[in-house]
Write an enzyme that holds these catalytic residues in place. Structure first.
Site, PDB file in Angstrom:
ATOM      1  CG  HIS A  67      -2.057  -0.907   1.145  1.00  0.00           C
ATOM      2  ND1 HIS A  67      -2.002  -2.168   1.679  1.00  0.00           N
ATOM      3  CD2 HIS A  67      -3.285  -0.807   0.573  1.00  0.00           C
ATOM      4  CE1 HIS A  67      -3.147  -2.782   1.457  1.00  0.00           C
ATOM      5  NE2 HIS A  67      -3.928  -1.994   0.787  1.00  0.00           N
ATOM      6  CE  LYS A 255      -4.651  14.178   1.374  1.00  0.00           C
ATOM      7  NZ  LYS A 255      -5.082  13.002   0.625  1.00  0.00           N
ATOM      8  NE  ARG A 256      -1.368   7.340   6.948  1.00  0.00           N
ATOM      9  CZ  ARG A 256      -0.074   7.323   6.702  1.00  0.00           C
ATOM     10  NH1 ARG A 256       0.803   7.537   7.645  1.00  0.00           N
ATOM     11  NH2 ARG A 256       0.374   7.077   5.486  1.00  0.00           N
ATOM     12  CE  LYS A 261      -1.031  10.242   3.760  1.00  0.00           C
ATOM     13  NZ  LYS A 261      -1.744   9.643   2.631  1.00  0.00           N
ATOM     14  CB  THR A 363      -9.544   5.769  -0.524  1.00  0.00           C
ATOM     15  OG1 THR A 363      -9.299   5.917   0.880  1.00  0.00           O
ATOM     16  CG2 THR A 363      -8.944   4.471  -1.021  1.00  0.00           C
ATOM     17  CE  LYS A 367     -12.815   7.026   1.810  1.00  0.00           C
ATOM     18  NZ  LYS A 367     -11.889   6.927   2.944  1.00  0.00           N
TER      19      LYS A 367
END
Length: 510
Positions: A67, A255-256, A261, A363, A367
């Site tokens: 992942h 998100k995390r 990121k 993901t 969404k």
């Protein structure tokens, strides 16, 4: 493992057909210890299989999904620890390693490559290597991610076992992320499509494209988005005690919290907007509310510093009577799925800004697009597939591509040059040194100036440009709502139903 074998024996009276009836998907490297554990159990006297038989069965039963390319998910366990805690399992790991080396020799793999691939090396058990070696299939979770696995992270393995590698792009469930969290939009979709079959056949949303020029329908889409924004504003007022303007752009990054990121890039650009509006170098912007939702790992100090930085930028903006009319920054507390359901339904802009080549899939982007948000992002992870699905005119792309990132790294990336040559970047970093509301961010600023591992500074100008473009585009309500409709209509490929069916057909053979 005991439970699986017990149930299988009860059903079939034998374990001889175990590999025909059982598939186990390794979810990253965390459960890889189950491979030698299954072998150990099959070799117990009451089961009576030899090592060769047991490991042969395991190699048909296990499949591995990777992942992320982040090293923390490619676990390495200390040999002494494994040996102390699980001596019998450790013995089997050594036997698997022995068989691996024999197989590499038989396959004619050159010695240097075989040594790079060793399952036990430098006093560590390499779980990702066991996962690939002991599995029938290895898959990534977005097209670009799988290619990165084949080209770099698992390159040696791909050369030896190319037939094992597949891509299975992640999916989300539309039952939660649309039907449940956005009943207003769900009701409209069911009405326009004539049934609610889209809840199990998400591709049916494609039929919405026929309404792309229907003004009445577009106005209803816009009205629903406004309702969701008002609901979120009311929830944030109650939960956080903060008032936000539902007429502003809701620009959302949830998100995390991880450096790759790049929540820092987002916050850094807000600081740039603050300075620009203060000194007049930015004449005006469409009012915007920047919403963050994230949690950091408990010991991840840099992530916590970035959370603190975002909070201080929020306070700085709020304290200025001029800037606060144009910008609001909110870091929601206790971000979780229930909060996410409200955020995805209300979002105008979906921030997906990881450095190209670092995000396996994500993901959240799916969404948000399913609820009509426009993706503002890099060509990374599933953003690429979202762009392919909606077309370049319905997504906002910025920044370097993976190849450009790799080229810049190879050439020798020097973030200090950006600091010295870009006055905007310099003023923002200098402010971090000087302190915001009395809080200095020396460590984060030093990292940006000297290392910048995720190339925040290299992508900064491009990011600011796309933000400016997005701000102007939003004022053209017709164009924006059409873009939003195209995103919803083309979200079908991102259903988890499609993903699970692909696993069932291509990997589990069920």
């Amino acid at each position: 493992m005991q439970d699986i074998l017990k149930k299988h024996k009860a059903a079939y009276g034998t374990l001889d057909n175990l590999a025909d009836k059982l598939a186990i998907q390794l979810n990253d490297t965390h459960p890889v210890i189950s491979v030698p554990e299954l072998v150990r159990q099959l070799m117990l006297p009451e089961n009576g299989y030899t090592f060769e038989q047991a490991f042969g069965m395991a190699r048909q039963i296990f499949h591995y999904t990777n992942h992320t390319v982040m090293p923390e998910a490619l676990e390495k366990w200390d040999c002494n620890l494994v040996q102390q805690l699980l001596p019998a399992v450790y013995d089997i790991i050594l036997r698997i390693e022995e068989q691996f080396m024999t197989e590499m020799y038989q396959k004619g793999v050159d010695k240097a490559q075989a040594n790079r691939m060793k399952l036990v090396q430098d006093g560590m058990v390499h779980m990702a290597r066991i996962a690939v070696y002991a599995s029938a299939h290895t898959n990534g979770v977005a097209a670009i991610h799988t290619e990165i696995l084949k080209d770099s992270v698992l390159k040696d393995w791909y050369q030896v076992y190319p037939e094992r590698f597949q891509n299975k792009t992640n999916g989300i469930t539309q039952r939660r992320w649309l039907a449940l969290c956005n009943p207003e939009l769900s009701g409209l979709l069911t009405e326009l499509l004539g049934s609610d079959d889209w809840k199990i056949h998400l591709d049916d949303l494609k039929q919405l494209e026929r309404y792309a020029d229907d003004t009445a329908v577009l106005e209803r889409f816009l009205a629903i988005k406004q309702t969701k924004k008002e609901q979120l504003a009311a929830y944030i007022a109650e939960k956080e005690g903060v008032q936000i303007d539902p007429q502003s752009i809701f620009d959302i990054q949830i998100k995390r919290l991880h450096e790759y990121k790049r929540q820092l890039l987002n916050a850094f650009s807000i600081l740039y907007l603050y300075f620009g509006l203060k000194d007049g170098s930015i004449a005006d912007i469409t009012p915007v509310t920047f919403l963050f939702g994230a949690k950091s790992a408990p010991g991840y100090r840099r992530a916590k510093a970035i959370i603190k930085f975002i909070h201080e930028v929020a306070k700085l903006v709020e304290a200025d009577p001029l800037v606060s009319q144009k910008i609001k920054v909110v870091f929601v507390s206790n971000y979780n799925v229930s909060y996410a359901e409200k955020l995805v339904a209300a979002a105008d802009v979906s921030e997906q800004i990881s450095t190209a080549g670092t995000e396996a899939s994500g993901t959240g982007n799916m969404k948000l697009m399913l609820n009509g948000a426009i993706t503002l992002g890099t060509l990374d992870g599933a953003n690429i597939e979202i762009g392919d699905a909606v077309g370049p005119e319905n997504i906002l792309i910025f920044g370097m591509k993976t190849e450009e990132v790799n080229t810049l790294k190879a050439r020798g990336y020097r973030p200090e040059d950006y600091y010295n040559n870009n006055p905007v970047i310099k003023s923002c970093i200098d402010r971090m040194y000087a302190g915001i509301n009395g809080c200095k961010f020396t460590e984060v600023a030093d990292s940006l100036r000297t290392l910048d591992p995720y190339m925040v500074l290299a992508d900064f100008d491009s990011y600011c440009q796309v933000q400016e473009h997005s701000s102007k585009l939003y004022t053209d309500k017709d164009t924006w709502t059409k873009m939003s409709l195209h995103n919803i209509a083309n979200a079908g490929i991102f259903s988890a139903d499609r993903a699970v069916n692909e696993y069932a057909k291509d990997i589990w053979n069920i």
